[in-house]
Motif scaffolding. Structure first.
Motif, PDB file in Angstrom:
ATOM      1  N   GLU A  97       0.825  -1.208   0.000  1.00 40.81           N
ATOM      2  CA  GLU A  97       0.000   0.000   0.000  1.00 40.81           C
ATOM      3  C   GLU A  97       0.860   1.259   0.000  1.00 40.81           C
ATOM      4  O   GLU A  97       0.577   2.218  -0.716  1.00 40.81           O
ATOM      5  CB  GLU A  97      -0.945  -0.008   1.200  1.00 40.81           C
ATOM      6  CG  GLU A  97      -2.046  -1.059   1.105  1.00 40.81           C
ATOM      7  CD  GLU A  97      -3.067  -0.897   2.200  1.00 40.81           C
ATOM      8  OE1 GLU A  97      -2.876  -0.020   3.080  1.00 40.81           O
ATOM      9  OE2 GLU A  97      -4.066  -1.641   2.190  1.00 40.81           O
ATOM     10  N   SER A  98       1.918   1.282   0.804  1.00 40.45           N
ATOM     11  CA  SER A  98       2.798   2.448   0.803  1.00 40.45           C
ATOM     12  C   SER A  98       3.549   2.575  -0.512  1.00 40.45           C
ATOM     13  O   SER A  98       3.840   3.686  -0.967  1.00 40.45           O
ATOM     14  CB  SER A  98       3.792   2.368   1.967  1.00 40.45           C
ATOM     15  OG  SER A  98       4.656   1.249   1.817  1.00 40.45           O
ATOM     16  N   TYR A 124       0.631   4.070  -2.829  1.00 41.92           N
ATOM     17  CA  TYR A 124       0.024   5.348  -2.469  1.00 41.92           C
ATOM     18  C   TYR A 124       0.979   6.306  -1.768  1.00 41.92           C
ATOM     19  O   TYR A 124       0.625   7.481  -1.597  1.00 41.92           O
ATOM     20  CB  TYR A 124      -1.187   5.119  -1.550  1.00 41.92           C
ATOM     21  CG  TYR A 124      -2.236   4.227  -2.132  1.00 41.92           C
ATOM     22  CD1 TYR A 124      -3.124   4.688  -3.093  1.00 41.92           C
ATOM     23  CD2 TYR A 124      -2.365   2.904  -1.717  1.00 41.92           C
ATOM     24  CE1 TYR A 124      -4.106   3.878  -3.620  1.00 41.92           C
ATOM     25  CE2 TYR A 124      -3.341   2.076  -2.236  1.00 41.92           C
ATOM     26  CZ  TYR A 124      -4.214   2.565  -3.183  1.00 41.92           C
ATOM     27  OH  TYR A 124      -5.170   1.746  -3.713  1.00 41.92           O
ATOM     28  N   TYR A 159      -0.299   8.891   1.236  1.00 42.11           N
ATOM     29  CA  TYR A 159      -1.664   9.357   1.021  1.00 42.11           C
ATOM     30  C   TYR A 159      -2.572   8.800   2.119  1.00 42.11           C
ATOM     31  O   TYR A 159      -2.463   7.628   2.484  1.00 42.11           O
ATOM     32  CB  TYR A 159      -2.152   8.897  -0.344  1.00 42.11           C
ATOM     33  CG  TYR A 159      -3.097   9.840  -1.024  1.00 42.11           C
ATOM     34  CD1 TYR A 159      -2.629  10.923  -1.750  1.00 42.11           C
ATOM     35  CD2 TYR A 159      -4.467   9.640  -0.945  1.00 42.11           C
ATOM     36  CE1 TYR A 159      -3.500  11.783  -2.388  1.00 42.11           C
ATOM     37  CE2 TYR A 159      -5.349  10.492  -1.577  1.00 42.11           C
ATOM     38  CZ  TYR A 159      -4.860  11.571  -2.301  1.00 42.11           C
ATOM     39  OH  TYR A 159      -5.732  12.429  -2.925  1.00 42.11           O
ATOM     40  N   ASN A 215      -5.356   7.016   4.284  1.00 41.44           N
ATOM     41  CA  ASN A 215      -6.127   5.804   3.988  1.00 41.44           C
ATOM     42  C   ASN A 215      -7.561   6.117   3.591  1.00 41.44           C
ATOM     43  O   ASN A 215      -8.133   5.466   2.706  1.00 41.44           O
ATOM     44  CB  ASN A 215      -6.118   4.871   5.202  1.00 41.44           C
ATOM     45  CG  ASN A 215      -4.743   4.315   5.496  1.00 41.44           C
ATOM     46  OD1 ASN A 215      -3.903   4.229   4.613  1.00 41.44           O
ATOM     47  ND2 ASN A 215      -4.508   3.951   6.752  1.00 41.44           N
ATOM     48  N   ARG A 258      -7.784   7.168  -0.236  1.00 42.65           N
ATOM     49  CA  ARG A 258      -7.121   6.409  -1.291  1.00 42.65           C
ATOM     50  C   ARG A 258      -8.079   5.947  -2.380  1.00 42.65           C
ATOM     51  O   ARG A 258      -7.638   5.590  -3.478  1.00 42.65           O
ATOM     52  CB  ARG A 258      -6.398   5.201  -0.677  1.00 42.65           C
ATOM     53  CG  ARG A 258      -5.155   5.604   0.107  1.00 42.65           C
ATOM     54  CD  ARG A 258      -4.441   4.433   0.741  1.00 42.65           C
ATOM     55  NE  ARG A 258      -3.232   4.874   1.427  1.00 42.65           N
ATOM     56  CZ  ARG A 258      -2.431   4.097   2.147  1.00 42.65           C
ATOM     57  NH1 ARG A 258      -2.725   2.796   2.268  1.00 42.65           N
ATOM     58  NH2 ARG A 258      -1.361   4.588   2.732  1.00 42.65           N
ATOM     59  N   VAL A 279      -7.466   7.994  -5.437  1.00 43.31           N
ATOM     60  CA  VAL A 279      -6.348   7.546  -6.264  1.00 43.31           C
ATOM     61  C   VAL A 279      -6.776   6.356  -7.119  1.00 43.31           C
ATOM     62  O   VAL A 279      -6.450   6.279  -8.317  1.00 43.31           O
ATOM     63  CB  VAL A 279      -5.140   7.175  -5.381  1.00 43.31           C
ATOM     64  CG1 VAL A 279      -3.962   6.731  -6.245  1.00 43.31           C
ATOM     65  CG2 VAL A 279      -4.737   8.353  -4.511  1.00 43.31           C
ATOM     66  N   ASP A 280      -7.506   5.427  -6.512  1.00 39.56           N
ATOM     67  CA  ASP A 280      -7.989   4.272  -7.276  1.00 39.56           C
ATOM     68  C   ASP A 280      -8.898   4.720  -8.423  1.00 39.56           C
ATOM     69  O   ASP A 280      -8.836   4.157  -9.529  1.00 39.56           O
ATOM     70  CB  ASP A 280      -8.756   3.315  -6.356  1.00 39.56           C
ATOM     71  CG  ASP A 280      -7.867   2.719  -5.279  1.00 39.56           C
ATOM     72  OD1 ASP A 280      -6.643   2.638  -5.505  1.00 39.56           O
ATOM     73  OD2 ASP A 280      -8.394   2.328  -4.219  1.00 39.56           O
ATOM     74  N   LEU A 304      -7.164  14.255  -6.701  1.00 41.32           N
ATOM     75  CA  LEU A 304      -5.950  13.978  -5.946  1.00 41.32           C
ATOM     76  C   LEU A 304      -5.637  15.067  -4.926  1.00 41.32           C
ATOM     77  O   LEU A 304      -5.232  14.779  -3.801  1.00 41.32           O
ATOM     78  CB  LEU A 304      -4.766  13.811  -6.908  1.00 41.32           C
ATOM     79  CG  LEU A 304      -4.839  12.615  -7.854  1.00 41.32           C
ATOM     80  CD1 LEU A 304      -3.630  12.584  -8.772  1.00 41.32           C
ATOM     81  CD2 LEU A 304      -4.943  11.304  -7.076  1.00 41.32           C
ATOM     82  N   TRP A 361       2.038  12.777  -1.218  1.00 46.49           N
ATOM     83  CA  TRP A 361       1.983  11.899  -2.384  1.00 46.49           C
ATOM     84  C   TRP A 361       3.266  11.081  -2.447  1.00 46.49           C
ATOM     85  O   TRP A 361       4.320  11.480  -1.963  1.00 46.49           O
ATOM     86  CB  TRP A 361       1.834  12.704  -3.660  1.00 46.49           C
ATOM     87  CG  TRP A 361       0.575  13.497  -3.765  1.00 46.49           C
ATOM     88  CD1 TRP A 361      -0.289  13.811  -2.756  1.00 46.49           C
ATOM     89  CD2 TRP A 361       0.044  14.098  -4.936  1.00 46.49           C
ATOM     90  NE1 TRP A 361      -1.325  14.568  -3.220  1.00 46.49           N
ATOM     91  CE2 TRP A 361      -1.152  14.768  -4.560  1.00 46.49           C
ATOM     92  CE3 TRP A 361       0.449  14.153  -6.259  1.00 46.49           C
ATOM     93  CZ2 TRP A 361      -1.928  15.468  -5.465  1.00 46.49           C
ATOM     94  CZ3 TRP A 361      -0.327  14.848  -7.172  1.00 46.49           C
ATOM     95  CH2 TRP A 361      -1.503  15.498  -6.778  1.00 46.49           C
ATOM     96  N   MET A 412       1.835   6.234  -7.576  1.00 46.46           N
ATOM     97  CA  MET A 412       0.966   7.331  -7.996  1.00 46.46           C
ATOM     98  C   MET A 412       1.779   8.578  -8.320  1.00 46.46           C
ATOM     99  O   MET A 412       1.489   9.279  -9.292  1.00 46.46           O
ATOM    100  CB  MET A 412      -0.087   7.636  -6.937  1.00 46.46           C
ATOM    101  CG  MET A 412       0.449   8.184  -5.632  1.00 46.46           C
ATOM    102  SD  MET A 412      -0.827   9.062  -4.654  1.00 46.46           S
ATOM    103  CE  MET A 412      -1.130  10.490  -5.673  1.00 46.46           C
TER     104      MET A 412
END
Length: 369
Positions: free
Chosen positions: A88-89, A92, A95, A97, A100, A103-104, A144, A159, A163
């Motif tokens: 995850e890090s 993202y 960013y 949680n 997120r 972002v997806d 974003l 950020w 991403m």
């Protein structure tokens, strides 16, 4: 007609055609068509087996895939648990949680647009391409960054990861191409002032290392603007990267313009077309088609150079992985981290390369004077 009465010798017999098809036919034609080529093929296969088999054992067969801590790593092969635990890090960055999903959504929208433009038979490509160039950046910015429409504001310092790498690469690619085209046209202009400005711009940015550009954008630029004016660090890096690679893009496009025979522009001029009509309808489409390999090569180099933003404190994919390696719980797994980063970069760069070859084949219509 040939007088057959004068023929006194029979034509020498020839070997019958090879009727083998499929895999055996391909192997015989390409790898074992002569004894020497057969020996070279066997030696090459032996060397590849000596190198690839230990690599596969380390990366796949003896690797550890499941778990959430280093205790799940047996030590016999690669520990991909490091990647899965920090996935995850890596994607993202820092960013939040709770945000997120934005972002997806941007990733999903980008994938849909790219697929729509790449798949040949889908309709309305012109409108989709226009939205990708104009609408998508606006939508991605509001999603974003946030701060409007009830969305939580997320500063760019949070950020990171994939991403951030994709953001820098996408903005750099989309911005450098049109700027490079304008600079290439300006360098060939008949107006001394325009030509001189473009020459100075191109030669200056081509003569300065990208690391220096990023340092200037991050450290020196705030010293030359009023104190009440604040430039975002990511925005400064994006501007520096766009200007830097637009200079290289300009030289690539200029090579394509010089490859077009002067008769093309003279014929368009004889038909009463203005300068921008000649360039936009006649010269530029042919020039850009000729330099597709050079353009894509510049895009690939830009994508790989996004990792240099680490030196100004932006945590892209490679920087996030390096930061994870400083965690005391994951010391000693640098190889897995760098291999994963290299694989991600390779996938994107290889995809761009293959798609450019497809575009070349599709647009190959020959070239006439």
């Amino acid at each position: 007609m040939v007088d057959t009465s004068t023929v006194t010798e029979m034509v020498a017999e020839r070997r019958p055609p090879d009727l083998r098809r499929g895999l055996l036919g391909w192997l015989h034609t390409n790898l074992f068509n002569t004894p020497f080529n057969g020996v070279v093929t066997l030696i090459t296969l032996a060397l590849l087996a000596m190198v690839l088999w230990p690599t596969l054992q380390w990366a796949v067969f003896q690797a550890d895939w499941l778990g959430d801590s280093r205790e799940a790593c047996s030590g016999k092969g690669a520990c991909w648990v490091f990647i899965s635990a920090r996935f995850e890090s890596i994607v993202y960055g820092f960013y939040p949680n709770s945000a997120r999903w934005r972002v997806d959504l941007v990733f999903l929208l980008m994938a849909v647009l790219v697929a729509w433009l790449v798949i040949p038979r889908l309709p309305a490509k012109r409108w989709v391409g226009l939205f990708a160039l104009v609408g998508f950046p606006v939508v991605a910015f509001f999603l974003l960054v946030g701060g409007s429409f009830g969305l939580e504001h997320v500063p760019t310092r949070d950020w990171g990861g994939v991403m951030l790498t994709l953001t820098i690469a996408t903005v750099g690619i989309v911005g450098s191409l049109p700027i490079g085209v304008v600079l290439a046209l300006g360098r060939r202009s008949q107006m001394p002032l325009v030509r001189g400005f473009c020459v100075v711009f191109i030669e200056f940015w081509r003569g300065v290392p990208l690391i220096t550009v990023l340092f200037m954008a991050s450290v020196m630029l705030p010293l030359f603007v009023p104190t009440q004016v604040e430039f975002d660090k990511l925005l400064r890096a994006l501007v520096g990267i766009m200007f830097f690679w637009s200079a290289y893009m300009a030289e690539v496009v200029r090579g394509g313009l010089q490859a077009i025979p002067s008769g093309q522009e003279e014929a368009a001029k004889a038909m009463g077309m203005g300068y921008w009509q000649r360039m936009g309808l006649i010269v530029l489409p042919q020039a850009l088609k000729l330099v597709i390999p050079g353009i894509v090569n510049t895009f690939i180099a830009l994508f790989k150079d996004t990792s240099l933003v680490l030196i100004i404190g932006l945590f892209d994919l490679l920087a996030i992985i390096r930061a994870g390696l400083t965690d005391s719980d994951w010391l000693g797994f640098a190889t897995e981290g760098y291999v994963f980063a290299a694989l991600v970069f390779w996938v994107f760069c290889f995809s761009m390369s293959r798609y450019s070859q497809y575009i070349e084949r599709r647009l190959h219509t020959g070239h006439r004077n």
